[in-house]
Scaffold this active site. Structure first.
Site, mmCIF file in Angstrom:
data_model
loop_
_atom_site.group_PDB
_atom_site.id
_atom_site.type_symbol
_atom_site.label_atom_id
_atom_site.label_comp_id
_atom_site.label_asym_id
_atom_site.label_seq_id
_atom_site.Cartn_x
_atom_site.Cartn_y
_atom_site.Cartn_z
ATOM 1 N N GLY A 217 0.803 -1.228 0.000
ATOM 2 C CA GLY A 217 0.000 0.000 0.000
ATOM 3 C C GLY A 217 0.829 1.267 0.000
ATOM 4 C CB SER A 218 4.326 2.110 -0.910
ATOM 5 O OG SER A 218 4.436 1.728 -2.260
ATOM 6 C CG ASN A 219 1.755 3.289 -5.712
ATOM 7 O OD1 ASN A 219 2.152 4.261 -6.346
ATOM 8 N ND2 ASN A 219 2.322 2.091 -5.821
ATOM 9 C CG MET B 152 -1.531 -8.046 -6.447
ATOM 10 S SD MET B 152 -0.858 -7.321 -7.966
ATOM 11 C CE MET B 152 0.533 -6.399 -7.330
ATOM 12 C CG ASN C 91 -3.993 -0.915 -12.308
ATOM 13 O OD1 ASN C 91 -3.777 -1.087 -11.107
ATOM 14 N ND2 ASN C 91 -3.419 -1.669 -13.237
ATOM 15 C CG HIS D 21 1.109 -2.712 -15.226
ATOM 16 N ND1 HIS D 21 0.717 -3.898 -14.622
ATOM 17 C CD2 HIS D 21 2.002 -3.062 -16.191
ATOM 18 C CE1 HIS D 21 1.348 -4.910 -15.204
ATOM 19 N NE2 HIS D 21 2.129 -4.427 -16.151
HETATM 20 C C1 GAR Z 1 3.083 -1.367 -7.481
HETATM 21 O O1 GAR Z 1 4.409 -1.385 -7.899
HETATM 22 C C2 GAR Z 1 2.147 -1.524 -8.644
HETATM 23 O O2 GAR Z 1 2.661 -1.005 -9.821
HETATM 24 C C3 GAR Z 1 1.996 -3.003 -8.736
HETATM 25 O O3 GAR Z 1 1.960 -3.463 -7.417
HETATM 26 C C4 GAR Z 1 2.771 -2.602 -6.629
HETATM 27 C C5 GAR Z 1 2.018 -2.272 -5.377
HETATM 28 O O4 GAR Z 1 2.838 -1.586 -4.487
HETATM 29 N N1 GAR Z 1 0.805 -3.360 -9.427
HETATM 30 C C6 GAR Z 1 0.713 -4.378 -10.262
HETATM 31 O O5 GAR Z 1 1.619 -5.124 -10.504
HETATM 32 C C7 GAR Z 1 -0.652 -4.528 -10.900
HETATM 33 N N2 GAR Z 1 -0.568 -5.427 -11.991
HETATM 34 P P1 GAR Z 1 2.221 -0.868 -3.226
HETATM 35 O O6 GAR Z 1 1.287 -1.863 -2.555
HETATM 36 O O7 GAR Z 1 3.404 -0.584 -2.356
HETATM 37 O O8 GAR Z 1 1.519 0.369 -3.680
#
Ligand code: GAR
Length: 217
Positions: free
Chosen positions: A19-21, A97, A114, A116
């Site tokens: 969940g850093s984003n 995911m 989203n 990616h």
């Molecule tokens: C992110 O890097 C995002 O691009 C990727 O999951 C990570 C989640 O990081 N998403 C995918 O691969 C979707 N196909 P986060 O939980 O630290 O935000």
């Protein structure tokens, strides 16, 4: 940026992991002139760190575990119910995911974003960073796009590119991509809202079932 007096768009975030984003969006959304506010986090993994972040930011969170639903559509029905309960207007996937089913897409047409970890349309789907390394690309990055039925294929809102170094591993490349994700995602969300949920590009012609420009309701 829009004036403070204008109502903020109600954002629901979907996350499965760290969940850093979500965290950086939540932080930037604290600014009075950010055009959206996160009103709920929906998480499908009990152990996800994203849930702690929600508690940190005082954002209501719903755990909707995959295992409680036999079919993906039923899971998405529960997700939609949680979003609608909080009157969510814009859905932001941040490390969610799960592939969106028509149930979710129909509830929020052109209203799901989203991020990616590749320069789409290259390396769609799972393990995008590993795919890029395996292919031997010299440039990678990340993409913010609108979610449509075909995985990782909707109109692109923002991208950032970074070099791939010979010594890169999945971990090192992922870390540098995430720095860019944290920079472009909050800004792309704000821009999408300010543009009235409109995009110039229509994305992939193969998945154009939903018009790319819908008037904001
Ligand atoms: C992110 O890097 C995002 O691009 C990727 O999951 C990570 C989640 O990081 N998403 C995918 O691969 C979707 N196909 P986060 O939980 O630290 O935000």
């Amino acid at each position: 940026m829009i004036p403070e007096s204008v109502n903020k768009v109600r954002i629901g975030v979907l996350a499965s992991g760290s969940g850093s984003n979500f965290g950086v969006i939540a932080q930037q959304a604290q600014a009075p002139n950010y055009p959206g506010e996160i009103v709920v986090l929906v998480c499908n993994q009990a152990q996800a760190q994203a849930r702690e972040r929600a508690r940190h930011w005082g954002i209501p969170e719903h755990l909707i575990a995959n295992r409680d639903y036999a079919h993906r559509e039923d899971h998405d029905r529960a997700v939609v119910a949680a979003l609608q309960q909080q009157r969510v207007e814009l859905v932001v996937m941040a490390g969610w995911m799960r592939v969106a089913t028509p149930v979710l897409l129909a509830a929020y047409p052109e209203r799901i974003l989203n991020i990616h970890p590749s320069l789409l349309p290259s390396f769609r789907g799972m393990h995008a960073v590993q795919q890029a390394l395996n292919y031997g690309v010299k440039i990678s990055g990340c993409t913010v796009h609108i979610v449509r039925l075909e995985v990782d294929s909707g109109p692109i809102l923002a991208q950032a590119a970074i070099p791939v170094y010979p010594a890169d591993t999945v971990t090192s490349l992922q870390q540098r991509i995430q720095i860019e994700e944290h920079r472009i995602y909050p800004e792309a969300i704000a821009q999408y809202i300010q543009d009235g949920y409109r995009v110039e590009s229509v994305g992939s012609p193969t998945n154009g079932a939903i018009p790319a420009t819908l008037d904001q309701q």
